[in-house]
Structure formats: C-alpha cells, structure tokens
Design an enzyme around this catalytic site. Sequence first.
Site, PDB file in Angstrom:
ATOM      1  CE  LYS A   1      -0.881   4.404   2.369  1.00 51.99           C
ATOM      2  NZ  LYS A   1      -0.452   3.500   3.512  1.00 51.99           N
ATOM      3  CB  THR A   2       1.658   1.517   6.596  1.00 52.05           C
ATOM      4  OG1 THR A   2       1.103   2.173   6.327  1.00 52.05           O
ATOM      5  CG2 THR A   2       2.675   2.863   8.247  1.00 52.05           C
ATOM      6  N   GLY A   3       2.726  -0.356   4.183  1.00 55.53           N
ATOM      7  CA  GLY A   3       2.130  -1.255   3.833  1.00 55.53           C
ATOM      8  C   GLY A   3       2.515  -2.695   4.135  1.00 55.53           C
TER       9      GLY A   3
ATOM     10  CB  SER B   1      -0.960   0.021   1.132  1.00 58.22           C
ATOM     11  OG  SER B   1      -2.163  -0.969   1.117  1.00 58.22           O
TER      12      SER B   1
ATOM     13  CD  GLU C   1      -4.743  -2.614  -2.071  1.00 56.91           C
ATOM     14  OE1 GLU C   1      -4.136  -3.530  -1.714  1.00 56.91           O
ATOM     15  OE2 GLU C   1      -3.528  -1.858  -1.630  1.00 56.91           O
TER      16      GLU C   1
ATOM     17  CB  SER D   1      -4.140   1.837   4.706  1.00 54.62           C
ATOM     18  OG  SER D   1      -3.090   1.471   3.256  1.00 54.62           O
TER      19      SER D   1
END
Length: 310
Positions: free
Chosen positions: A254-256, A92, A186, A150
């Site tokens: 921004k994480t993923g 993400s 996604e 997210s």
Amino acid sequence: MTSVFRHPRSALPAVALLAVALTVGCGHGTPDGTSAPAATATTAVTAAARPTDAAFKELEKHFGARLGVYAVDTGSGREVAYHADERFAFASTIKSLAVGALLREATDEELDKVVTYRQEDVLKWAPITSQHVATGMKVRDLAAAAIEYSDNTAANLVMAELGGPEAVQRTLRDLGDPTTNVNRTEPTLNEATPGDPRDTSTPRVFAADLRRYVLGDVLTEDRRRLLTDWLIGNTTGAPYIRAGVPADWKIGDKTGNAGYGTRNDVAVAWPSGGRSPVVIVVLSDRGKPDATSDDALIAEATKAVVTALG
C-alpha cells in the site's frame, strides 16, 4: 454510513556501495512469523546500527530526503532498521490498517451492506467510488477500492463505518500499538507538517501492525486472505517496493504520498523458493511544503534492504 461495527469475538551507482554496507548492517530479531514487538530492538540490531546508518545516509544525501526503514525476514528474524523509531506521516498507507480493522470488526452481513453517498462526498482522487454514486457500494467493495486503487472516498467511507479515525486508532491500541496516531480523514491527513504527531507512525511500529494483520492471528484465515489479495492487487505500487525486489517475488503493498515531499510504501513480500515472508516499510519526506518526491528512493532503499537480508 453511521453504523459502528462490533468485534465478533472478545477482544543507481550509489546502490552498489549501499548493498555492501547493508550486508554487514542487518541484525537479528524475533524468529516467529506471526507477531512482533511494536518497538523493541535487539542487541544485534543496535550493534549493527553504524554501518546501516552510513548506508542509508548515502541514499538520503543522494535523494535529498529523510528516510525511515524497517524490514524483517519473518523466518530468520534478520532485521534492517534506519530511523525506524522516528515519526513519519503515513499518508495513504493507513488504508491498509483501516481495512485490517474493518475485517477484524465487521460481520459478513456488514461487509455486504450497501453504503450510499452523494456526489459532494466524492473527493478528487476517487477512481472507483466516482463511478457508483447512483447505486452506492458494498462495504467490502469500498475496502477493496481503498487498497487496490487508493480511492480516498472509499477510505473515508470505510472509516465512517468503523466509527471514524479514532476507532481505527483504538483498534491499533487494542493490538498493542501505543504509537500510531490516526486523527483525520482524506485529504487532510496528508498535510504532513513536520513535527505534527497527528496521522503519524514509525517504520518499526507500522511494520508490526501490518505483520499482525497479514501474517498473524488477528484476523481469521478467510479475512487474512481477503486483505492479502487486495494488497497483492494494488495498482499504485509498481515504481516503489515492487520495483526493488526480485521479479519472482510476490508483493502485497500500500503506497502513500503527502505534503512536504512525503512518499511511502509498506509491504509484505513473499520471496520465491518457499522462503518466509518479509515485511518492508519505507517512509520518506523532504521537509519543505512544496517539495516533490522522487519515487526511485523507495525502490533503491528496497533493493538495499533485499541485499542486506540476503
């Protein structure tokens, strides 16, 4: 939802040991704070690779993971790199670059357009879009939801407005990124099968892209401010890069996460005292389909990076 935007312009105890090693193991790069080569390494960084590698190998061993790190102090040009040119599934984190592409391509009117969608379009992780099926959402609000929460449905709708994943990749190619592959939406982009080049990038190249969007001149000042505010407003990043920097730093990230124990965070950090921003990319995976990630790895790697950069 079928419109394609046109560009408005032409165009742990172990960490203490790691900190000592990393203080030696960082190099120097391009000192400007706006743009950086996508995949180049200076002689100083190359010479410093051995102690840097030894330090991050300790983290890999401790957490049972493959780790990729690239960080640059945009003021001094000092860099930290480890597996910085290896491919990792970005998961993400790509939402940051997709929204960057949106802000580059869309007019104000297009950002204010209301996009409608059906209940069957709403994915499992959709904390914001699930609340607005009846009314739809403005494109700019979808972009905010994709970064700050997210929201996967929001991210897919943003990509659809741009023209799909290939449009995001095309924008990156236009910006000088020959590496990042954007292929799926996604949730399938999160498969992260080892060796599959789809939906992957490298820490060094991803950092260069993020730097261009947040700190460079790719976006107008007002669009940079929008993207920056959304990244700073991210609600999913507390255990990761944010946990690894001093408490008085401002962070936009921004994480993923994805299959095979993939856990990532990408960020621009503004240190206290008026220092220049630091771009930090930490990517990781574990090589087994059912592997779980350990969130502390990202924070500990970040702590080591901060110590190394001084």
